[in-house]
Design a protein around this motif. Structure first.
Motif, PDB file in Angstrom:
ATOM      1  N   GLY A  84       0.817  -1.218   0.000  1.00 32.36           N
ATOM      2  CA  GLY A  84       0.000   0.000   0.000  1.00 32.36           C
ATOM      3  C   GLY A  84       0.846   1.261   0.000  1.00 32.36           C
ATOM      4  O   GLY A  84       0.545   2.218  -0.725  1.00 32.36           O
ATOM      5  N   GLU A  85       1.915   1.268   0.797  1.00 29.69           N
ATOM      6  CA  GLU A  85       2.797   2.440   0.821  1.00 29.69           C
ATOM      7  C   GLU A  85       3.482   2.643  -0.522  1.00 29.69           C
ATOM      8  O   GLU A  85       3.606   3.776  -1.010  1.00 29.69           O
ATOM      9  CB  GLU A  85       3.832   2.272   1.933  1.00 29.69           C
ATOM     10  CG  GLU A  85       3.239   2.277   3.336  1.00 29.69           C
ATOM     11  CD  GLU A  85       4.288   2.019   4.395  1.00 29.69           C
ATOM     12  OE1 GLU A  85       5.456   1.768   4.005  1.00 29.69           O
ATOM     13  OE2 GLU A  85       3.954   2.066   5.592  1.00 29.69           O
ATOM     14  N   LEU A  86       3.935   1.538  -1.134  1.00 29.47           N
ATOM     15  CA  LEU A  86       4.608   1.651  -2.434  1.00 29.47           C
ATOM     16  C   LEU A  86       3.648   2.124  -3.526  1.00 29.47           C
ATOM     17  O   LEU A  86       4.039   2.880  -4.416  1.00 29.47           O
ATOM     18  CB  LEU A  86       5.218   0.310  -2.823  1.00 29.47           C
ATOM     19  CG  LEU A  86       6.426  -0.138  -1.990  1.00 29.47           C
ATOM     20  CD1 LEU A  86       6.861  -1.531  -2.392  1.00 29.47           C
ATOM     21  CD2 LEU A  86       7.576   0.846  -2.140  1.00 29.47           C
ATOM     22  N   ARG A  87       2.386   1.694  -3.451  1.00 32.47           N
ATOM     23  CA  ARG A  87       1.408   2.177  -4.428  1.00 32.47           C
ATOM     24  C   ARG A  87       1.172   3.668  -4.259  1.00 32.47           C
ATOM     25  O   ARG A  87       1.031   4.404  -5.244  1.00 32.47           O
ATOM     26  CB  ARG A  87       0.103   1.408  -4.261  1.00 32.47           C
ATOM     27  CG  ARG A  87       0.139  -0.002  -4.847  1.00 32.47           C
ATOM     28  CD  ARG A  87      -1.166  -0.734  -4.626  1.00 32.47           C
ATOM     29  NE  ARG A  87      -1.174  -2.031  -5.288  1.00 32.47           N
ATOM     30  CZ  ARG A  87      -2.147  -2.917  -5.170  1.00 32.47           C
ATOM     31  NH1 ARG A  87      -3.197  -2.646  -4.398  1.00 32.47           N
ATOM     32  NH2 ARG A  87      -2.088  -4.080  -5.811  1.00 32.47           N
ATOM     33  N   GLY A  88       1.148   4.113  -2.986  1.00 29.50           N
ATOM     34  CA  GLY A  88       1.004   5.545  -2.765  1.00 29.50           C
ATOM     35  C   GLY A  88       2.189   6.326  -3.305  1.00 29.50           C
ATOM     36  O   GLY A  88       2.022   7.375  -3.935  1.00 29.50           O
ATOM     37  N   LEU A  89       3.404   5.808  -3.071  1.00 27.88           N
ATOM     38  CA  LEU A  89       4.587   6.475  -3.605  1.00 27.88           C
ATOM     39  C   LEU A  89       4.602   6.463  -5.130  1.00 27.88           C
ATOM     40  O   LEU A  89       5.017   7.441  -5.765  1.00 27.88           O
ATOM     41  CB  LEU A  89       5.846   5.790  -3.065  1.00 27.88           C
ATOM     42  CG  LEU A  89       6.120   5.952  -1.573  1.00 27.88           C
ATOM     43  CD1 LEU A  89       7.335   5.134  -1.163  1.00 27.88           C
ATOM     44  CD2 LEU A  89       6.341   7.420  -1.218  1.00 27.88           C
ATOM     45  N   LEU A  90       4.140   5.346  -5.725  1.00 27.53           N
ATOM     46  CA  LEU A  90       4.092   5.278  -7.185  1.00 27.53           C
ATOM     47  C   LEU A  90       3.104   6.295  -7.750  1.00 27.53           C
ATOM     48  O   LEU A  90       3.375   6.955  -8.760  1.00 27.53           O
ATOM     49  CB  LEU A  90       3.709   3.867  -7.614  1.00 27.53           C
ATOM     50  CG  LEU A  90       3.594   3.627  -9.126  1.00 27.53           C
ATOM     51  CD1 LEU A  90       4.910   3.937  -9.817  1.00 27.53           C
ATOM     52  CD2 LEU A  90       3.160   2.197  -9.412  1.00 27.53           C
ATOM     53  N   ALA A  91       1.951   6.423  -7.084  1.00 28.28           N
ATOM     54  CA  ALA A  91       0.977   7.410  -7.550  1.00 28.28           C
ATOM     55  C   ALA A  91       1.531   8.831  -7.427  1.00 28.28           C
ATOM     56  O   ALA A  91       1.374   9.659  -8.330  1.00 28.28           O
ATOM     57  CB  ALA A  91      -0.325   7.273  -6.753  1.00 28.28           C
ATOM     58  N   GLU A  92       2.217   9.104  -6.298  1.00 26.12           N
ATOM     59  CA  GLU A  92       2.808  10.439  -6.122  1.00 26.12           C
ATOM     60  C   GLU A  92       3.902  10.697  -7.152  1.00 26.12           C
ATOM     61  O   GLU A  92       3.982  11.783  -7.731  1.00 26.12           O
ATOM     62  CB  GLU A  92       3.372  10.553  -4.706  1.00 26.12           C
ATOM     63  CG  GLU A  92       3.968  11.909  -4.401  1.00 26.12           C
ATOM     64  CD  GLU A  92       4.531  11.987  -2.989  1.00 26.12           C
ATOM     65  OE1 GLU A  92       5.167  13.004  -2.672  1.00 26.12           O
ATOM     66  OE2 GLU A  92       4.324  11.023  -2.223  1.00 26.12           O
ATOM     67  N   SER A  93       4.744   9.682  -7.400  1.00 27.51           N
ATOM     68  CA  SER A  93       5.806   9.845  -8.400  1.00 27.51           C
ATOM     69  C   SER A  93       5.223  10.050  -9.792  1.00 27.51           C
ATOM     70  O   SER A  93       5.741  10.845 -10.579  1.00 27.51           O
ATOM     71  CB  SER A  93       6.719   8.620  -8.387  1.00 27.51           C
ATOM     72  OG  SER A  93       7.317   8.448  -7.127  1.00 27.51           O
ATOM     73  N   SER A  94       4.132   9.341 -10.098  1.00 26.94           N
ATOM     74  CA  SER A  94       3.503   9.513 -11.406  1.00 26.94           C
ATOM     75  C   SER A  94       2.948  10.925 -11.563  1.00 26.94           C
ATOM     76  O   SER A  94       3.068  11.535 -12.628  1.00 26.94           O
ATOM     77  CB  SER A  94       2.378   8.485 -11.572  1.00 26.94           C
ATOM     78  OG  SER A  94       2.877   7.174 -11.491  1.00 26.94           O
ATOM     79  N   ALA A  95       2.360  11.452 -10.476  1.00 30.59           N
ATOM     80  CA  ALA A  95       1.863  12.828 -10.536  1.00 30.59           C
ATOM     81  C   ALA A  95       3.005  13.819 -10.740  1.00 30.59           C
ATOM     82  O   ALA A  95       2.893  14.775 -11.521  1.00 30.59           O
ATOM     83  CB  ALA A  95       1.087  13.148  -9.259  1.00 30.59           C
ATOM     84  N   ARG A  96       4.129  13.574 -10.049  1.00 28.77           N
ATOM     85  CA  ARG A  96       5.281  14.463 -10.230  1.00 28.77           C
ATOM     86  C   ARG A  96       5.830  14.367 -11.651  1.00 28.77           C
ATOM     87  O   ARG A  96       6.259  15.370 -12.225  1.00 28.77           O
ATOM     88  CB  ARG A  96       6.368  14.109  -9.221  1.00 28.77           C
ATOM     89  CG  ARG A  96       5.985  14.416  -7.772  1.00 28.77           C
ATOM     90  CD  ARG A  96       7.112  14.066  -6.820  1.00 28.77           C
ATOM     91  NE  ARG A  96       6.757  14.302  -5.448  1.00 28.77           N
ATOM     92  CZ  ARG A  96       6.872  15.480  -4.833  1.00 28.77           C
ATOM     93  NH1 ARG A  96       7.349  16.517  -5.498  1.00 28.77           N
ATOM     94  NH2 ARG A  96       6.514  15.614  -3.567  1.00 28.77           N
ATOM     95  N   LEU A  97       5.829  13.161 -12.223  1.00 31.55           N
ATOM     96  CA  LEU A  97       6.297  13.009 -13.593  1.00 31.55           C
ATOM     97  C   LEU A  97       5.405  13.755 -14.571  1.00 31.55           C
ATOM     98  O   LEU A  97       5.876  14.313 -15.571  1.00 31.55           O
ATOM     99  CB  LEU A  97       6.356  11.528 -13.957  1.00 31.55           C
ATOM    100  CG  LEU A  97       7.519  10.730 -13.359  1.00 31.55           C
ATOM    101  CD1 LEU A  97       7.389   9.260 -13.706  1.00 31.55           C
ATOM    102  CD2 LEU A  97       8.846  11.281 -13.845  1.00 31.55           C
ATOM    103  N   LEU A  98       4.103  13.771 -14.296  1.00 31.86           N
ATOM    104  CA  LEU A  98       3.195  14.531 -15.150  1.00 31.86           C
ATOM    105  C   LEU A  98       3.541  16.017 -15.126  1.00 31.86           C
ATOM    106  O   LEU A  98       3.553  16.692 -16.158  1.00 31.86           O
ATOM    107  CB  LEU A  98       1.753  14.307 -14.716  1.00 31.86           C
ATOM    108  CG  LEU A  98       1.170  12.912 -14.972  1.00 31.86           C
ATOM    109  CD1 LEU A  98      -0.221  12.810 -14.367  1.00 31.86           C
ATOM    110  CD2 LEU A  98       1.113  12.620 -16.463  1.00 31.86           C
ATOM    111  N   LEU A  99       3.811  16.524 -13.917  1.00 30.00           N
ATOM    112  CA  LEU A  99       4.190  17.944 -13.805  1.00 30.00           C
ATOM    113  C   LEU A  99       5.515  18.202 -14.515  1.00 30.00           C
ATOM    114  O   LEU A  99       5.675  19.216 -15.206  1.00 30.00           O
ATOM    115  CB  LEU A  99       4.286  18.336 -12.333  1.00 30.00           C
ATOM    116  CG  LEU A  99       2.979  18.263 -11.527  1.00 30.00           C
ATOM    117  CD1 LEU A  99       3.240  18.605 -10.070  1.00 30.00           C
ATOM    118  CD2 LEU A  99       1.940  19.227 -12.113  1.00 30.00           C
TER     119      LEU A  99
END
Length: 302
Positions: A84-99
């Protein structure tokens, strides 16, 4: 006749007790002698252990089974929590990559408007330290990458924390790297907070760099980060270099001075990266294609 409990009965009882005591003592001495010579007690203890061991294992088996089940459940819960923590980090990293992708597009458009040259592309070659120079006045290391691997003199060398040094000599299967702290090394840097450009010099100490030619009114404070300025072409701009320890402005001197702490682990890192900067090619604009960050974000499960 002697009455019951008379002297005769007392003497007979005492004699009987004494004889039994002597027999027991003699038997104990005989058993100790036999045990000393034949190790009978040890053998009996061993045989008794063989007989009792299955019963002990049978008694302990429910407890071991319960402990293994509890460990498996606890490990499963921990794995689920980490997932669950890694999925949260992956989602946050994906959002940062979009920016970052949006910023890259804006930067490309601005460069096209200004007719500016594109930033060079950077390739990374992993390397490992093979040998350390034992000369205390020369901070140099030998890495296991050379000319056959594409390494060239002047290329930047970094670790996971910042800039480590620069390729000095290149051989066929290895290369010598001069570290930032070498007294003969100088690196163009810029203050990340203000953009002021200067030169960082090696001090001869593994944990210190120096700025020697600063104006007295320079806007520089302790804990300011310095990055590569990109001048000279060897180091791409923006690589972390060092952090300011203190700034000295002595009266009567023409320049202010500063001491820096290198961010790269020059005396501990074993695995390094050699940077090769190449000219960037023109990228066709494809607005309809999905970016890598968008593809990564699709893999995130809610």
């Amino acid at each position: 006749m002697n009455a019951p409990g008379g002297p005769f009965n007392f003497s007979a009882e005492l004699a009987g007790r004494t004889s039994r005591l002597m027999i027991y003592a003699l038997l104990a001495i005989i058993l100790m002698t036999l045990d000393y010579r034949g190790r009978w007690v040890e053998q009996m203890r061993h045989q008794a252990g063989l007989v009792v061991e299955p019963a002990v294992l049978l008694i302990e088996s429910p407890f071991r089974l319960a402990n293994s089940i509890w460990s498996a459940l606890r490990g499963r819960q921990q794995l689920l929590r980490e997932i669950g923590e890694l999925r949260g980090l992956l989602a946050e990293s994906s959002a940062r990559l979009l920016l970052l992708e949006e910023l890259r597009r804006e930067n490309l458009e601005l460069r096209q408007l200004l007719s500016a040259s594109k930033q060079p592309q950077v390739a990374f070659y992993p390397a490992e330290i093979r040998q350390v120079d034992l000369n205390p006045f020369s901070h140099r290391v030998l890495i296991n990458r050379g000319r056959r691997d594409g390494v060239e003199s002047g290329q930047a060398v970094i670790d996971a924390y910042g800039v480590v040094g620069q390729v000095d000599e290149v051989f066929l299967h290895s290369a010598r790297v001069v570290l930032l702290t070498d007294p003969d090394h100088a690196l163009p840097v810029a203050v990340e907070r203000t953009g002021v450009r200067t030169i960082a010099y090696g001090s001869g100490l593994n944990t210190e760099l120096r700025l020697n030619d600063l104006p007295m009114n320079v806007d520089l404070e302790a804990s300011d980060r310095l990055v590569t300025s990109g001048l000279g072409g060897a180091f791409p701009a923006g690589l972390p270099v060092a952090e300011v320890i203190d700034v000295s402005r002595k009266v009567g001197e023409a320049f202010a001075r500063a001491r820096l702490r290198p961010l790269g682990r020059l005396d501990r890192s074993r695995h390094l990266l050699v940077l090769e900067a190449t000219a960037a090619e023109d990228e066709p604009a494809q607005e309809d294609d999905a970016t890598p960050s968008e593809e990564a974000s699709r893999e995130v499960q809610p």
